[in-house]
Design an enzyme around this catalytic site. Structure first.
Site, PDB file in Angstrom:
ATOM      1  N   HIS A 229      44.260  44.028  43.499  1.00 52.55           N
ATOM      2  CA  HIS A 229      45.314  43.092  43.881  1.00 52.55           C
ATOM      3  C   HIS A 229      46.691  43.516  43.392  1.00 52.55           C
ATOM      4  O   HIS A 229      47.704  42.990  43.852  1.00 52.55           O
ATOM      5  CB  HIS A 229      44.980  41.671  43.395  1.00 52.55           C
ATOM      6  CG  HIS A 229      45.120  41.468  41.922  1.00 52.55           C
ATOM      7  ND1 HIS A 229      44.063  41.552  41.045  1.00 52.55           N
ATOM      8  CD2 HIS A 229      46.193  41.166  41.148  1.00 52.55           C
ATOM      9  CE1 HIS A 229      44.469  41.299  39.814  1.00 52.55           C
ATOM     10  NE2 HIS A 229      45.768  41.061  39.856  1.00 52.55           N
ATOM     11  N   ASP A 262      37.668  44.201  42.938  1.00 54.78           N
ATOM     12  CA  ASP A 262      39.072  44.129  42.549  1.00 54.78           C
ATOM     13  C   ASP A 262      39.478  45.339  41.728  1.00 54.78           C
ATOM     14  O   ASP A 262      40.105  45.221  40.670  1.00 54.78           O
ATOM     15  CB  ASP A 262      39.366  42.839  41.780  1.00 54.78           C
ATOM     16  CG  ASP A 262      40.867  42.607  41.594  1.00 54.78           C
ATOM     17  OD1 ASP A 262      41.641  43.046  42.465  1.00 54.78           O
ATOM     18  OD2 ASP A 262      41.260  42.020  40.565  1.00 54.78           O
ATOM     19  N   SER A 343      47.101  42.428  34.553  1.00 52.66           N
ATOM     20  CA  SER A 343      46.106  42.855  35.536  1.00 52.66           C
ATOM     21  C   SER A 343      45.965  44.375  35.570  1.00 52.66           C
ATOM     22  O   SER A 343      46.949  45.105  35.677  1.00 52.66           O
ATOM     23  CB  SER A 343      46.499  42.369  36.928  1.00 52.66           C
ATOM     24  OG  SER A 343      46.357  40.982  37.031  1.00 52.66           O
TER      25      SER A 343
END
Length: 515
Positions: A229, A262, A343
């Site tokens: 992402h 992801d 992230s």
């Protein structure tokens, strides 16, 4: 006898009792006090009671109302810092040359030249000085309040009030520099220092803005692992910029992505000499084990946070923008603070080994105006990340396991048995080959309990494509174990579960609200 009383509720006021018995005592003798046989100051011997032509000041009457200091006047000032007419030796009173009160006037307990006043609970005044004026206590109270508000500035002024002599100024010195923190393997400090060397900052500039994330250096020549992402918005007009721990900046390109996990791998251009990460083993983790996260939350490079592993197998779900499906994967749960920008960064053990890839955080109902949740971070286990990264490094593609069943979240509660209810089984799929039928409820995958269809999909994703997995199935109230050899599919889209309707857990789209 003169009695001095201090009103406990009005500590700044003095009341005199036995009025008429407390005259003002001075060093000049009043004729009424002459003693026969003594010599007067002019050399005359006193013989009995006699009148004296000398003029003496009469003793003032004791006040009938409490005494308070007069307002300050400009001009004359008492040598002790008080205004003329203020608190100090009474006019006409000559101080003794020696003794307790030889300082030039009555100096009550607690008083220091410059503005301190006697304590109302401990001050005692000798007989004969009852007519002396005392100031109100209000100024000292005001000073204390101001000191509490502005600290050092008033403390400096207070010293000037108390001391008229030059005060000794303290000199602040620094001790020799020492390494107070433990930097040996097994400490948070060691883990932070180690992980910071292989953590990179990632910025993706696109048409809709700039995405910020973190990455894990995999090789000296610049292969970096991050979240899908973080780079999913990269298009023809997008640019990826990566800053490594040595503050060098590189352009980068996407090597491959794995939406269901992801994960993504990018390659830095013209990089060399980078410090690669050491990947650990997530199978050996324990709940309560200390871990450290490194990343760039809110673009703050090399930010280190620490916490513990809270759970080893947690189903992570996130709704897509339309709210029609839920993306799922299995993750480690940690209370280590993970914020926007973390992230793709590493979650490491105290040996500095990567045991997870930071990916998501649960904020509770804060987005809907509800209760904010804290300490609910999630990371992709490194054993899963290692397999996927190896596939992406090989040919830019990753695979995922397939069970070959259909279900939905809404239908998990239609059975009396807790688990994932199956609504359809693909005829040529892995589940059909193992004897699983429509209407069955899957309650376990391996030794992990399954409470919903999302749990089922998340647990299947923890296994490699083509692997053999024991699955517990409930049918007609009876449980039985079957062995399933999972199928394989190219991971081109997130694994999702529809809120209503059917899904085979093998496709779909959706944007995850990861940090």
């Amino acid at each position: 006898m003169c009695e001095l009383r201090v009103n406990s509720t009005q500590s700044s006021r003095i009341a005199l009792s036995d009025r008429g018995q407390c005259g003002l005592v001075t060093t000049d003798r009043h004729p009424d006090n002459d003693v026969p046989g003594e010599i007067t100051p002019d050399g005359t011997e006193i013989s009995g009671k006699q009148q004296d032509s000398r003029q003496y000041p009469s003793a003032p009457e004791a006040p009938t109302t409490p005494l308070s200091p007069p307002p300050p006047t400009t001009g004359d000032t008492h040598p002790y810092g008080q205004h003329a007419g203020g608190w100090g030796p009474t006019p006409g009173y000559t101080p003794p040359l020696s003794g307790q009160y030889s300082t030039g006037g009555y100096e009550p307990s607690g008083y220091h030249p410059g503005g301190h006043y006697p304590s109302p609970s401990t001050a005692s005044i000798p007989a004969g000085v009852g007519a002396m004026r005392r100031p109100s206590m209000k100024p000292i109270i005001a000073t204390a309040l101001i000191a509490g508000l502005i600290g050092g500035a008033v403390a400096l002024g207070g010293n000037a009030l108390v001391e008229h002599t030059t005060a000794t100024v303290p000199q602040l010195t620094a001790p020799p520099a020492t390494t107070a923190a433990d930097v040996r393997p097994g400490s948070v400090t060691y883990a932070a220092q180690t992980a910071s060397k292989f953590t990179a900052d990632i910025e993706v500039a696109g048409s809709q803005g700039t995405a910020v994330g973190s990455g894990i250096v995999l090789s000296p020549d610049g292969y970096v692992l991050t979240n899908n992402h973080v780079v999913s918005g990269v298009g023809n007009t997008s640019a990826i910029q990566v800053t490594t721990s040595d503050q060098k900046t590189y352009k980068a390109s996407v090597v491959g992505t794995s939406p269901s996990y992801d994960l993504a791998v990018i390659k830095l251009q013209n990089a060399g000499g980078l410090t690669p990460a050491s990947l650990g083993n997530s199978d050996g983790l324990q709940v309560g084990q200390q871990v450290v996260a490194v990343g760039s939350p809110e673009s703050l490079s090399n930010t280190v946070t620490s916490g513990i592993i809270s759970n080893l197998s947690r189903t992570v779900t996130a709704g897509d923008e339309q709210g029609s499906s839920v993306a799922v994967y299995n993750g480690l749960q940690t209370d280590t603070p993970i914020n926007p920008g973390n992230s793709g960064g590493p979650l490491v053990n105290l040996s500095g080994q990567v045991i997870g890839v930071n990916s998501a955080v649960d904020t509770g109902q804060a987005a809907q105006g509800g209760v904010q949740a804290y300490g609910l971070g999630f990371a992709i286990p490194v054993n899963t990340a290692r397999r996927v990264a190896n596939e992406l490094l090989t040919d830019g593609h990753a695979t995922k396991p397939v069970l070959g069943v259909t279900g939905s979240l809404s239908q998990s509660a239609t059975s009396d048995v807790e688990g994932a209810q199956i609504t359809k089984v693909a005829g040529d799929g892995a589940a059909a080959a193992a004897g699983i039928k429509s209407g069955d409820v899957i309650t376990k995958v391996g030794d992990q309990r399954v409470t919903s269809y999302a749990d089922l999909m998340a647990q299947i994703l923890t296994h490699e494509p083509g692997s053999t997995v024991p699955i517990t199935v409930s049918r007609g109230g009876q449980e039985r174990a079957v062995t399933v050899k999972l199928g394989s599919a190219m991971d081109n889209a997130q694994t999702t579960v529809p809120s209503n309707g059917n899904s085979n857990g093998n496709g779909g789209t959706g944007g995850l609200p990861f940090p």
